[in-house]
Design an enzyme around this catalytic site. Structure first.
Site, PDB file in Angstrom:
ATOM      1  N   HIS A   1       0.830  -1.226   0.000  1.00  0.00           N
ATOM      2  CA  HIS A   1       0.000   0.000   0.000  1.00  0.00           C
ATOM      3  C   HIS A   1       0.856   1.265   0.000  1.00  0.00           C
ATOM      4  O   HIS A   1       0.406   2.314   0.459  1.00  0.00           O
ATOM      5  CB  HIS A   1      -0.941   0.033   1.218  1.00  0.00           C
TER       6      HIS A   1
ATOM      7  N   SER B   1      16.124  21.643 -15.785  1.00  0.00           N
ATOM      8  CA  SER B   1      14.992  22.518 -16.068  1.00  0.00           C
ATOM      9  C   SER B   1      15.541  23.840 -16.591  1.00  0.00           C
ATOM     10  O   SER B   1      16.595  24.296 -16.146  1.00  0.00           O
ATOM     11  CB  SER B   1      14.193  22.763 -14.786  1.00  0.00           C
TER      12      SER B   1
ATOM     13  N   LYS C   1      17.071  21.386 -10.582  1.00  0.00           N
ATOM     14  CA  LYS C   1      16.333  20.191 -10.993  1.00  0.00           C
ATOM     15  C   LYS C   1      17.182  19.142 -11.703  1.00  0.00           C
ATOM     16  O   LYS C   1      18.083  19.462 -12.472  1.00  0.00           O
ATOM     17  CB  LYS C   1      15.201  20.598 -11.945  1.00  0.00           C
TER      18      LYS C   1
ATOM     19  N   GLU D   1      10.020   8.705 -16.828  1.00  0.00           N
ATOM     20  CA  GLU D   1       8.646   9.171 -17.086  1.00  0.00           C
ATOM     21  C   GLU D   1       8.175   8.736 -18.471  1.00  0.00           C
ATOM     22  O   GLU D   1       7.026   8.342 -18.666  1.00  0.00           O
ATOM     23  CB  GLU D   1       8.575  10.693 -16.969  1.00  0.00           C
TER      24      GLU D   1
END
Ligand code: ARG
Length: 462
Positions: A157, A278, A284, A291
């Site tokens: 979970h 970024s 970043k 992704e």
């Protein structure tokens, strides 16, 4: 002007829009190598069976090789009015060889031709995916061996459950990929029957030798029913289904990498090679490759769904709808190949953050089960009662915002008087993982043995 290939009964050519909706050359030109392989096998068989004279066979074979060279060299001009790869190649063959080229299409149709071409393409692609998946397994097994004893939290979970090792987590994906490879191999074995010679749908009156063409193209045997031969796209569906499951595995791992590389988790570090910056936020390091692996699973599943819907209402045998099998299949299997390559690179480079993982492994009362097991083992409590006692201790610790190992012996004994200070030994995460020695469990010795077994087996596969 009517079509040169099939325009005999037509007075005029197709409407502009008809040509646009009908043409597949824009995407089936990638089947050129398979189409030429199929034609070479077909014409050789026509010669051996005495259906075509040797001189025509030789001329057609030379011509097909010349067309192949032109395509490979990039000099071939694909024309939309020739519809598809089959007619494009035959048309160019006619320019090179003359009227004898017209004999190549004896005893076959584009229907069995395209089914053969697609099977050859899917078969080659499955073989490539299997090799790539093995490469990813190897990268994961190597990480597993290096980090057989690196503890981390195991989740259910997405809540801290019990400590595991990083190597154990890597090997979970090795198992998934093993099943994926099994599915690729199953799909390959089932597709490996040759449709060539089924002709349009009914077979042919010429004395062809379908066993010879099947063998020449590396198929196990010819397909047994001519209607099924040209109407079947199970091989594409099955490959897309196997690819979808594999893509879902990669997507789950990608999701973990995205979560784990966030500043809040900081579980692993991806290399510069697989992250991006970024344009506005200088701090970043975005996990774009992970992704995109996660996202591309959508394309693969979409292609499977799309083709299932294309096929579901089609009567036997061939319908032009089936031309829509190509773009999705090409795109999806190619996307999966890219995902496997990207994942392999990411895994090779990634480094787990061992101190952070060790700290996280102990938080969230992850060794509560070890405490309950100790109560069962040492004090003879039934597991249900041990669970209850441990729950009370977790409550006490939680109220004080401390870990179980920080409870005093008095606090422990308030919940169960027979507890001794020997209990503290099982509350450490190292102890917890090394006690999980059951077959398939996370104990570092198990993980080391499994990783070694996999590396040996993968070495043999290669
Ligand atoms: N381009 C077609 C396809 O991809 C080839 C088969 C065409 N057959 C036909 N009878 N029109 O499916």
């Amino acid at each position: 002007m009517s079509n040169r290939m099939w325009g005999g009964r037509f007075a005029s050519g197709p409407a502009e829009i008809m040509e646009e909706i009908n043409a597949s050359i824009g995407f089936d030109k990638r089947l050129a190598p398979q189409d030429i392989r199929g034609s070479l096998a077909h014409v050789a068989m026509l010669g051996q069976a005495g259906i075509l004279p040797a001189a025509d066979v030789a001329a057609i074979q030379d011509g097909l090789k010349a067309v192949r060279d032109e395509i490979e060299a990039g000099g071939f001009v694909f024309k939309r009015e020739l519809e598809d790869i089959h007619m494009s190649i035959e048309s160019r063959l006619t320019e090179i060889v003359g009227p004898a080229a017209g004999r190549l299409h004896t005893a076959r149709s584009r229907n069995d031709q395209v089914a053969t071409d697609m099977k050859l393409w899917v078969r080659d692609t499955l073989d490539g995916l299997d090799i790539q998946a093995a490469g990813l397994q190897r990268a994961l097994a190597e990480k597993a061996l290096a980090h057989a004893g690196t503890v981390m939290p195991g989740f259910t979970h997405l809540q801290s459950a019990q400590p595991v090792t990083f190597g154990h987590h890597c090997l979970a994906y090795v198992e998934m990929l093993a099943r994926d490879r099994g599915r690729f191999r199953d799909a390959r074995a089932r597709l490996n029957e040759c449709p060539l010679g089924a002709a349009a749908l009914a077979g042919t009156s010429f004395p062809i030798d379908r066993h010879a063409t099947a063998a020449a193209l590396g198929f196990d045997r010819p397909t047994a029913n001519s209607l099924d031969s040209v109407a079947d796209r199970d091989f594409a569906l099955e490959s897309l289904a196997a690819a979808s499951i594999c893509a879902v595995h990669l997507s789950r791992f990608a999701e973990e990498l995205v979560v784990w590389t966030s500043a809040q988790f900081d579980f692993v570090r991806l290399s510069d090679g697989y992250t991006t910056g970024s344009s506005i936020m200088p701090q970043k390091r975005n996990p774009d490759a992970a992704e995109l692996v996660r996202a591309k699973s959508g394309r693969v599943i979409g292609a499977l769904t799309g083709l299932l819907v294309v096929m579901k209402g089609l009567p036997l045998a061939y319908s032009k709808d089936m031309q829509e099998d190509k773009e999705g299949t090409f795109d999806a299997l190619q996307a999966l190949s890219l995902c496997l390559a990207a994942m392999t690179g990411m895994v090779r480079d990634l480094e787990p953050n061992a101190p952070v993982l060790a700290r996280a492994a102990g938080s969230g009362y992850a060794t509560a089960t070890d405490l309950a097991d100790w109560l069962v083992r040492e004090l003879g409590l039934p597991f249900r009662e041990a669970h209850h006692v441990t729950g009370r201790l977790v409550g006490t610790a939680s109220a004080r915002s401390v870990g179980l190992e920080e409870l005093t012996l008095d606090e422990m004994q308030a919940a169960e008087p027979r507890i001794t200070d020997a209990v503290y030994a099982v509350l450490g995460v190292e102890n917890s993982v090394s006690s999980r020695t059951s077959y398939g469990g996370t104990a570092p010795d198990n993980v080391r043995a499994q990783a070694t077994r996999w590396l040996e087996q993968l070495g043999k596969d290669a």
